[in-house]
Design a protein around this motif. Structure first.
Motif, PDB file in Angstrom:
ATOM      1  N   TYR A  68       0.870  -1.355  -0.068  1.00 55.18           N
ATOM      2  CA  TYR A  68      -0.408  -0.239  -0.007  1.00 55.18           C
ATOM      3  C   TYR A  68       0.955   1.533   0.282  1.00 55.18           C
ATOM      4  O   TYR A  68       0.355   2.146  -0.922  1.00 55.18           O
ATOM      5  CB  TYR A  68      -0.983  -0.018   1.335  1.00 55.18           C
ATOM      6  CG  TYR A  68      -2.533  -0.461   1.469  1.00 55.18           C
ATOM      7  CD1 TYR A  68      -3.128  -0.476   0.045  1.00 55.18           C
ATOM      8  CD2 TYR A  68      -2.386  -1.666   2.246  1.00 55.18           C
ATOM      9  CE1 TYR A  68      -4.352  -1.349  -0.233  1.00 55.18           C
ATOM     10  CE2 TYR A  68      -3.620  -2.700   1.447  1.00 55.18           C
ATOM     11  CZ  TYR A  68      -4.687  -2.351   0.554  1.00 55.18           C
ATOM     12  OH  TYR A  68      -5.854  -3.091   0.294  1.00 55.18           O
ATOM     13  N   GLU A  72       0.983   4.271  -2.839  1.00 56.53           N
ATOM     14  CA  GLU A  72       0.667   5.821  -2.628  1.00 56.53           C
ATOM     15  C   GLU A  72       1.634   6.213  -2.862  1.00 56.53           C
ATOM     16  O   GLU A  72       1.348   7.267  -3.641  1.00 56.53           O
ATOM     17  CB  GLU A  72      -0.030   6.278  -1.473  1.00 56.53           C
ATOM     18  CG  GLU A  72      -1.191   5.244  -1.279  1.00 56.53           C
ATOM     19  CD  GLU A  72      -2.138   6.184  -1.885  1.00 56.53           C
ATOM     20  OE1 GLU A  72      -1.897   7.176  -2.476  1.00 56.53           O
ATOM     21  OE2 GLU A  72      -3.333   5.596  -2.592  1.00 56.53           O
ATOM     22  N   GLU A 259       5.582  11.700  -2.273  1.00 53.95           N
ATOM     23  CA  GLU A 259       4.497  11.355  -2.787  1.00 53.95           C
ATOM     24  C   GLU A 259       3.293  11.083  -1.820  1.00 53.95           C
ATOM     25  O   GLU A 259       2.712  10.561  -1.478  1.00 53.95           O
ATOM     26  CB  GLU A 259       4.909  11.076  -3.737  1.00 53.95           C
ATOM     27  CG  GLU A 259       5.169  11.532  -5.403  1.00 53.95           C
ATOM     28  CD  GLU A 259       5.006  10.419  -5.981  1.00 53.95           C
ATOM     29  OE1 GLU A 259       4.266  10.147  -6.604  1.00 53.95           O
ATOM     30  OE2 GLU A 259       5.193  10.473  -7.082  1.00 53.95           O
ATOM     31  N   LEU A 260       4.122  10.614  -0.687  1.00 54.36           N
ATOM     32  CA  LEU A 260       3.273  10.049   0.516  1.00 54.36           C
ATOM     33  C   LEU A 260       3.353  10.976   1.285  1.00 54.36           C
ATOM     34  O   LEU A 260       4.013  11.042   2.480  1.00 54.36           O
ATOM     35  CB  LEU A 260       3.990   8.878   0.890  1.00 54.36           C
ATOM     36  CG  LEU A 260       3.222   7.772   2.290  1.00 54.36           C
ATOM     37  CD1 LEU A 260       1.175   7.568   1.728  1.00 54.36           C
ATOM     38  CD2 LEU A 260       3.582   6.436   2.749  1.00 54.36           C
ATOM     39  N   SER A 261       2.103  11.874   1.876  1.00 56.28           N
ATOM     40  CA  SER A 261       2.611  12.659   2.571  1.00 56.28           C
ATOM     41  C   SER A 261       2.174  12.136   4.175  1.00 56.28           C
ATOM     42  O   SER A 261       1.125  11.038   4.204  1.00 56.28           O
ATOM     43  CB  SER A 261       1.291  13.768   2.691  1.00 56.28           C
ATOM     44  OG  SER A 261      -0.215  13.487   2.014  1.00 56.28           O
ATOM     45  N   ARG A 263       0.130  13.836   5.623  1.00 55.98           N
ATOM     46  CA  ARG A 263      -1.773  13.971   5.584  1.00 55.98           C
ATOM     47  C   ARG A 263      -2.519  12.344   4.793  1.00 55.98           C
ATOM     48  O   ARG A 263      -3.175  11.520   5.523  1.00 55.98           O
ATOM     49  CB  ARG A 263      -2.378  14.645   5.040  1.00 55.98           C
ATOM     50  CG  ARG A 263      -3.690  14.656   5.019  1.00 55.98           C
ATOM     51  CD  ARG A 263      -4.162  16.028   4.356  1.00 55.98           C
ATOM     52  NE  ARG A 263      -3.442  17.118   4.656  1.00 55.98           N
ATOM     53  CZ  ARG A 263      -3.855  18.439   4.055  1.00 55.98           C
ATOM     54  NH1 ARG A 263      -4.659  18.800   3.247  1.00 55.98           N
ATOM     55  NH2 ARG A 263      -3.060  19.328   4.864  1.00 55.98           N
ATOM     56  N   LYS A 264      -1.718  11.422   3.740  1.00 56.46           N
ATOM     57  CA  LYS A 264      -2.104  10.435   3.303  1.00 56.46           C
ATOM     58  C   LYS A 264      -1.614   9.330   4.084  1.00 56.46           C
ATOM     59  O   LYS A 264      -2.778   8.334   4.116  1.00 56.46           O
ATOM     60  CB  LYS A 264      -1.697  10.034   1.627  1.00 56.46           C
ATOM     61  CG  LYS A 264      -1.630  11.199   0.836  1.00 56.46           C
ATOM     62  CD  LYS A 264      -1.339  10.240  -0.423  1.00 56.46           C
ATOM     63  CE  LYS A 264      -1.629  11.792  -1.712  1.00 56.46           C
ATOM     64  NZ  LYS A 264      -0.656  11.224  -2.681  1.00 56.46           N
ATOM     65  N   GLY A 267      -4.278   6.942   6.683  1.00 60.43           N
ATOM     66  CA  GLY A 267      -5.723   5.860   4.859  1.00 60.43           C
ATOM     67  C   GLY A 267      -5.348   4.801   5.072  1.00 60.43           C
ATOM     68  O   GLY A 267      -5.277   4.253   4.368  1.00 60.43           O
ATOM     69  N   VAL A 268      -3.594   4.970   4.702  1.00 58.09           N
ATOM     70  CA  VAL A 268      -2.552   3.884   3.843  1.00 58.09           C
ATOM     71  C   VAL A 268      -2.963   2.716   5.200  1.00 58.09           C
ATOM     72  O   VAL A 268      -3.144   1.620   4.713  1.00 58.09           O
ATOM     73  CB  VAL A 268      -1.199   4.173   3.964  1.00 58.09           C
ATOM     74  CG1 VAL A 268      -0.585   2.836   3.057  1.00 58.09           C
ATOM     75  CG2 VAL A 268      -0.804   5.876   2.300  1.00 58.09           C
ATOM     76  N   GLN A 271      -5.858   0.950   4.955  1.00 54.79           N
ATOM     77  CA  GLN A 271      -6.250   0.408   4.790  1.00 54.79           C
ATOM     78  C   GLN A 271      -5.867  -1.127   4.724  1.00 54.79           C
ATOM     79  O   GLN A 271      -6.150  -2.256   4.461  1.00 54.79           O
ATOM     80  CB  GLN A 271      -5.690   0.829   3.192  1.00 54.79           C
ATOM     81  CG  GLN A 271      -6.862   1.865   2.183  1.00 54.79           C
ATOM     82  CD  GLN A 271      -6.431   2.134   0.888  1.00 54.79           C
ATOM     83  OE1 GLN A 271      -5.357   2.839   0.781  1.00 54.79           O
ATOM     84  NE2 GLN A 271      -6.956   2.738  -0.007  1.00 54.79           N
TER      85      GLN A 271
END
Length: 426
Positions: A68, A72, A259-261, A263-264, A267-268, A271
């Motif tokens: 994951y 992302e 690219e994976l902040s 903030r993300k 969520g990762v 998941q």
């Protein structure tokens, strides 16, 4: 056959046809089986806990999380760019690049649906813009999915290694040649499709563009090197490798590619936790069900019935492959492996099949089952990504399926395909 055995077999088919989730089906049947045998119901909880108590299963959450994070973090896009810069100018070059990216990403994700989702979301529109039919692009994304379960690290290989008590490292190696053979077959299809359909070719990007693509994606290329190099170099175990892979992908995605902040990241993590929880719940209930099945001696009975049909190993392997392929299209891979493991191991021993070869055959059959119409799960993933109907994707899928079935034949009837690389670490 005992009453309990009949209840288990009939109940399994009836509940699955009624649409009950596989984990609840297995747990309920395990409880019913124990009740019919007057067993203490506390045994169910003991077996459920035992299903999570195997150290090697710790590799699953690590590889799921790594997959994951890498998806992302922009790794799949960079892998596609590297492959496209190298071979995009050839007839069918972009399709070949998709196969190459799927091969690399498969070596990262270890999951057929994850590979299909990652490659499909990146490449479908790009292929369509370059003159490929959208249905072909969706079929290609579907077909590269099984590479994620053939090429190490593979989550189903980890599970089979635990069930069969075989070396996970050797099982990983057993999937490399079949995975590369399937990828080569897909490359041939890509070339023939482009030539027959007259797909426009793109210009040669030049060595400068290749160098830039490699420079931008070098950390993505190093991911399988770090994971597999560490395993076969004796630096860490497959379980430790999964955690190293997750940590490495986190560092690359957050601090290098950016690219994976932050903030993300929640969520990762959510998941990956959801996926891991589903996998482990299925394994727990399947372990309990398998315990009841073993007590009823169903594996030996099924093996005897199968061997009573014929004693020809070639025909027995053919029957097994058909059975596994059909089951792989309708039942969750991990559940099917746990349910059938004792039966398959018994049959394999009877016909003298090498355990590592058997494990590779089982995993690859189930991987191909996930792309087999009309119920293959990866087929639904590709259809949802592209917005196409299942039958449209399936119509373009058959050449790829022929390649995958051919790989199953190689694995089943040519032992060195799966045994040569594992023999190097004996």
């Amino acid at each position: 056959m005992t009453t309990v055995a009949i209840v288990l077999i009939v109940g399994l088919f009836v509940l699955l046809l009624l649409g009950m989730p596989i984990a609840f089906t297995l747990g309920l049947l395990a409880l019913v089986g124990m009740w019919l045998n007057d067993a203490n119901p506390l045994i169910l909880s003991q077996r459920l806990i035992a299903g999570t108590g195997v150290h090697s299963l710790l590799a699953i959450p690590g590889f799921v999380l790594a997959g994951y994070i890498m998806s992302e973090g922009g790794l799949s896009r960079r892998l596609v760019h590297i492959a496209a810069s190298m071979i995009g100018h050839l007839p069918g070059g972009l399709s070949m690049a998709t196969v190459g990216a799927g091969t690399f990403f498969g070596a990262i994700s270890g999951s057929a649906p994850a590979t299909t989702a990652a490659i499909g979301s990146v490449m479908t529109s790009e292929l369509e813009e370059r003159g490929y039919e959208r249905g072909y692009a969706a079929a290609l994304a579907t077909a590269v999915g099984p590479l994620g379960q053939m090429i190490p690290p593979s989550i189903p290989m980890v599970v089979w290694g635990v069930l069969a008590e075989e070396s996970i490292s050797k099982l990983f190696l057993a999937g490399i040649i079949p995975g590369l053979a399937a990828a080569l077959g897909f490359v041939v299809i890509s070339y023939l499709y482009a030539v027959i359909r007259g797909v426009p070719r793109v210009g040669w990007m030049g060595f400068g563009e290749i160098a830039r693509a490699i420079r931008n994606g070098i950390w993505a290329l190093f991911t399988p090197v770090v994971i597999l190099g560490g395993i076969y170099g004796g630096v860490f175990t497959p379980t430790e490798a999964s955690m190293v892979g997750a940590f490495y992908s986190f560092v690359v995605g957050v601090f290098i590619y950016r690219e994976l902040s932050w903030r993300k990241l929640p969520g990762v993590l959510l998941q990956s936790l959801r996926t891991t929880a589903i996998i482990m719940f299925i394994i727990c209930t399947a372990y309990a069900f398998a315990w009841v099945v073993s007590n009823e001696q169903l594996p030996s009975q099924v093996a005897e019935q199968l061997l009573s049909i014929t004693d020809n190993p070639i025909l027995i392997l053919l029957i097994l492959n058909i059975l596994l392929l059909l089951l792989g299209a309708v039942i969750d891979t991990l559940s099917a492996m746990v349910i059938l493991s004792t039966v398959l191991i018994a049959v394999g021993n009877q016909i003298g099949l090498e355990p590592i070869q058997l494990g590779a055959m089982v995993v690859i059959n189930f991987a191909v089952g996930m792309v087999t119409p009309p119920l293959g799960y990866s087929l639904f993933v590709a259809a949802s990504i592209t917005g196409l109907r299942i039958e449209t994707v399936a119509r373009h899928l058959w050449p790829f399926l022929l390649v995958l079935v051919g790989v199953i034949g190689l694995v089943s009837y040519v032992p060195w395909v799966t045994l040569w690389l594992p023999s190097l670490i004996d």
